[in-house]
Design a protein around this motif. Structure first.
Motif, short mmCIF file in Angstrom:
data_model
loop_
_atom_site.label_atom_id
_atom_site.label_comp_id
_atom_site.label_asym_id
_atom_site.label_seq_id
_atom_site.Cartn_x
_atom_site.Cartn_y
_atom_site.Cartn_z
N ALA A 1 -15.26 9.92 8.71
CA ALA A 1 -14.44 8.74 8.99
C ALA A 1 -13.10 9.14 9.61
O ALA A 1 -12.63 8.50 10.57
N ARG B 1 -23.15 9.56 10.81
CA ARG B 1 -22.72 10.01 9.48
C ARG B 1 -21.97 8.93 8.72
O ARG B 1 -21.88 8.98 7.49
N THR B 2 -21.41 7.96 9.45
CA THR B 2 -20.73 6.83 8.79
C THR B 2 -21.65 5.61 8.71
O THR B 2 -21.18 4.50 8.44
#
Length: 416
Positions: free
Chosen positions: A346, A377-378
């Motif tokens: 993030a 990944r977020t």
């Protein structure tokens, strides 16, 4: 080896060497390029019929000289052409002729690099000019390396060559007190050539096949010339660290392997040790610079080989220093990738989102690949899929394209 294969091999090995040798006599880079290109065209017509000469370089140089003289006679008249023709004739009857007929052509590429870095040449075009004149890269390839359009790059290169001819810039290694104004451009050109060759690890692109070896050769020449110059040492260390991982960049089946997944046992230990020694010595000379910092970042990866882990705090600190020196959006992007490992995706995505405003990254594949990976990944899978689309479209290497497609497939599965 068939004649056209010999021509191809000599072109990859000797194009820049021949241009540098001829341009040193004529002071006209564009004309030297034209003459050498015509000589290669003549070889393609002559050698299949009459056989390859014993010394292909010498044959090409003799023909290129004749083409150069013919070109001068057709392009110019009066005192200027008489002077240049006299220069060519004098050089042909002196040590130059002996070099052509009895031995290998002397390698004057380092002198041509420094000529292209003359203060009369705009600083922003020096490195691209060297890549074209010394290593034979076309404007499209150079434009990609410098994040600009082929049309704009072609025009700038043409103007720079005219400046060399008009200003009568000498093709020689400058005096010691002139090196400071020229060294950065020479370093940038050699490293850009290395990076362009590095982007073709499989050796499938003829235009880039030997660039890494050529760049390493020129870097070693430069270090021999300037053994107390820390940035020259740092650049060679950086290149050796990268080249040490060559065998690990592809799997046994030819698939692309990213740095984090490479088998460190495949890394070349001798190259790594040489790079580390160069970097240690550079650090004793009291002047830090971009190439030393980038080499230090590569050295940090070597820690993973020794300890099995990467200290991301150190990497981010090195990127901080490098970004302060360069202001490069590519450095900022790599710093964001390191921050993702240190503070999480993030935090890194905030930086990458801010970099979207820099138009230089719009056609830069690693930006879109990094953005896609961080979005995945977020859990922003839809946006990640779209970013992978752009990255895949921009990638030239089919193996890397397949790697990105595999990553995208995982993201698409998450959307179902």
């Amino acid at each position: 080896m068939r004649p056209h294969e010999v021509v191809d091999a000599v072109a990859r090995r000797s194009y820049g060497k021949l241009v540098a040798f001829l341009a040193a006599d004529t002071r006209d880079v564009a004309a030297a390029e034209d003459a050498v290109s015509e000589a290669f065209a003549a070889a393609l017509a002559h050698w299949p019929v009459h056989g390859c000469p014993a010394n292909p370089e010498a044959w090409l140089m003799t023909v290129a000289r004749r083409k150069s003289i013919d070109g001068m006679r057709h392009r110019r008249s009066g005192e200027a052409v008489t002077t240049q023709l006299q220069m060519l004739v004098e050089n042909q009857t002196s040590e130059s002729a002996e070099a052509i007929h009895d031995a290998e052509i002397p390698d004057k590429r380092l002198a041509l690099l420094f000529a292209c870095a003359h203060p009369a040449i705009d600083a922003g075009i020096r490195a691209p000019l060297m890549l074209q004149a010394v290593l034979g890269l076309d404007a499209k390839t150079i434009a990609s390396a410098f994040l600009t359009s082929p049309e704009a790059m072609g025009k700038r290169l043409g103007r720079a060559k005219q400046k060399i001819r008009a200003a009568g810039i000498p093709f020689a290694i400058p005096a010691r007190d002139e090196l400071a104004d020229r060294l950065d451009g020479v370093l940038d050109a050699i490293y850009a050539a290395f990076a362009e060759g590095w982007s073709d690890p499989g050796g499938t692109d003829v235009a880039r096949r030997d660039l890494t070896d050529e760049a390493l050769f020129l870097a070693r020449l430069l270090v021999a010339l300037l053994p107390q110059e820390p940035e020259a040492l740092g650049m060679l260390a950086l290149m050796l660290h990268a080249d040490a991982r060559r065998r690990a960049r592809r799997s046994a089946s030819g698939d692309y392997v990213p740095l984090a997944e490479q088998d460190v046992l495949l890394w070349n230990v001798a190259m790594i040790e040489e790079a580390e020694a160069l970097l240690r010595y550079a650090s004793t000379l009291g002047r830090i610079g971009r190439y030393q910092l980038e080499a230090a970042l590569q050295s940090a990866h070597v820690e993973r080989r020794r300890t099995g882990r990467t200290d991301w705090t150190v990497e981010v600190q090195l990127y901080d220093a490098l970004l302060a020196l360069s202001g490069s959006p590519v450095v900022a992007l790599n710093r964001a990738v390191a921050i993702a490992e240190w503070k999480g995706p993030a935090a890194a995505l905030e930086i990458v989102n801010a970099l979207a405003a820099d138009g230089r990254l719009a056609q830069y594949q690693p930006y879109w690949a990094a953005r896609a990976a961080l979005l995945a990944r977020t859990h922003a899978y839809r946006d990640a899929r779209d970013a992978y689309d752009v990255a895949i479209g921009l990638e030239r290497d089919p193996d890397v394209r397949r790697f990105l497609q595999g990553k995208q497939a995982v993201v698409v599965d998450r959307l179902i």
